[in-house]
Design a protein around this motif. Structure first.
Motif: not given
Length: 371
Positions: A170, A174, A202
């Protein structure tokens, strides 16, 4: 051509990923043709599946249809040309320092993309994704310069990232959006009503950076196809056998609680799961896995494909979506891959130490520090 709502992946049918029965080649080809005939217009393949064989079969199956009538999605990332297979870990990523340095990334990527296209009998991808990247893949300017070069050279119309093979990554995803989001059009993420976490973390970043989402595993290992029953015994080697004991029973129980909403919209279970996914922010395409289950009275895989292809154009309200998310909430149910405080060194290609800048990012996105 951009991705359509429904998509078909070459990992279906058990030939290249061990799910259910392994279809003979002629039936495997027919399943791809069935998908096209039923109206599915996006096809997803990866060069590492069968060391190129999946590409070849996809190209053969669609050889007689107009290339402009479907969207072709490819993935590169595992080096099976020079790299040696490492047992269950598979082939190393092309970014493995033992294989090459960053100055050689671009040439490798051009070669891998070109060979995959040749096997698919195509001159370009509509979308090319970085497949199962390691920490270098998420962070290296040389990697994303190489991806951008493939687009500039006309080998693909769009670029994307496909994390995996397990769930997680995750913070890495990002941060990748923050650094290279101007290049990234799509991400392929695991999401379904029984696994809203961690991909739900996300999706706000996908909105922020304008990244569309293709969701896989919408079927939750076959639970939403309808052939799994309590006590189901998986064949030796079936990837689903590695899930925690009782996952089928637990999933069926939760799915049963969701079905009144499916009945409201007259949806089959796989259609219900797909519509829930498509009701989430930035989710614009769904690619289930289709299984031929080796059980008595199992439905033919071709029927499952046609059922999915007939997906109605409806969406759940935010309240309905949240109702389902609460029932399916799986927060904390698994050890996530990617950057983690568990590791002081990177011993596997899908796990690496936490970096301070990722914890800072987690704070900015309200994702906490428990990684």
């Amino acid at each position: 051509m951009d991705l359509t709502t429904t998509a078909y992946g070459t990992w279906s049918g058990g030939r290249f990923m061990h799910y259910g029965e392994t279809l003979p080649e002629d039936r495997y080809l027919q399943c791809i043709r069935t998908a096209y005939e039923a109206g599915i217009r996006t096809f997803v393949t990866a060069d590492v599946y069968g060391n190129g064989k999946a590409d070849e079969l996809l190209g053969e199956a669609l050889a007689d249809v107009d290339r402009e009538s479907y969207c072709l999605v490819g993935m590169i990332g595992h080096d099976f040309y020079v790299g040696q297979r490492q047992g269950n870990k598979g082939y190393p990523r092309f970014t493995d320092p033992e294989l090459r340095g960053s100055g050689e990334y671009k040439d490798y990527m051009r070669m891998a993309c070109s060979k995959s296209l040749e096997r698919c009998r195509a001159d370009r991808f509509d979308l090319l994704m970085l497949h199962n990247p390691d920490d270098i893949g998420y962070t290296s300017e040389a990697v994303w310069d190489g991806m951008r070069a493939l687009k500039e050279e006309g080998l693909t119309s769009r670029l994307g990232i496909a994390p995996g093979p397990a769930n997680g990554f995750s913070l890495d995803i990002i941060q990748c959006f923050e650094r290279f989001g101007t290049y990234i059009d799509w991400a392929m993420l695991i999401l379904n009503p029984l696994e809203p976490w961690p991909t739900g973390l996300i999706l706000p970043a996908c909105e922020k950076f304008g990244v569309k989402v293709l969701t896989r595993v919408v079927d939750y290992g076959g639970v939403f196809h309808g052939d799994l029953k309590p006590g189901h015994a998986f064949k030796p080697g079936d990837h689903r056998a590695y899930r925690p004991q009782g996952w089928v029973e637990h999933g069926l129980e939760k799915a049963e609680r969701m079905l009144p909403l499916a009945d409201k919209y007259k949806l089959t279970p796989i259609q219900f799961a797909s519509i829930w996914n498509l009701s989430q922010p930035m989710v614009e395409s769904v690619v289930p896995t289709f299984f031929q289950e080796p059980v008595e009275n199992a439905r033919d895989i071709e029927l499952m494909i046609r059922e999915f292809a007939a997906l109605p154009d409806v969406r759940f309200t935010p309240e309905e979506s949240e109702q389902i998310r609460v029932i399916g909430d799986n927060t904390g149910c698994m050890t996530l891959k990617g950057a983690s405080k568990r590791h002081e060194t990177s011993e596997r290609a899908d796990e690496w130490p936490m970096r301070p800048e990722l914890l800072e990012l987690a704070g900015r996105y309200g994702l906490g520090e428990d990684w």
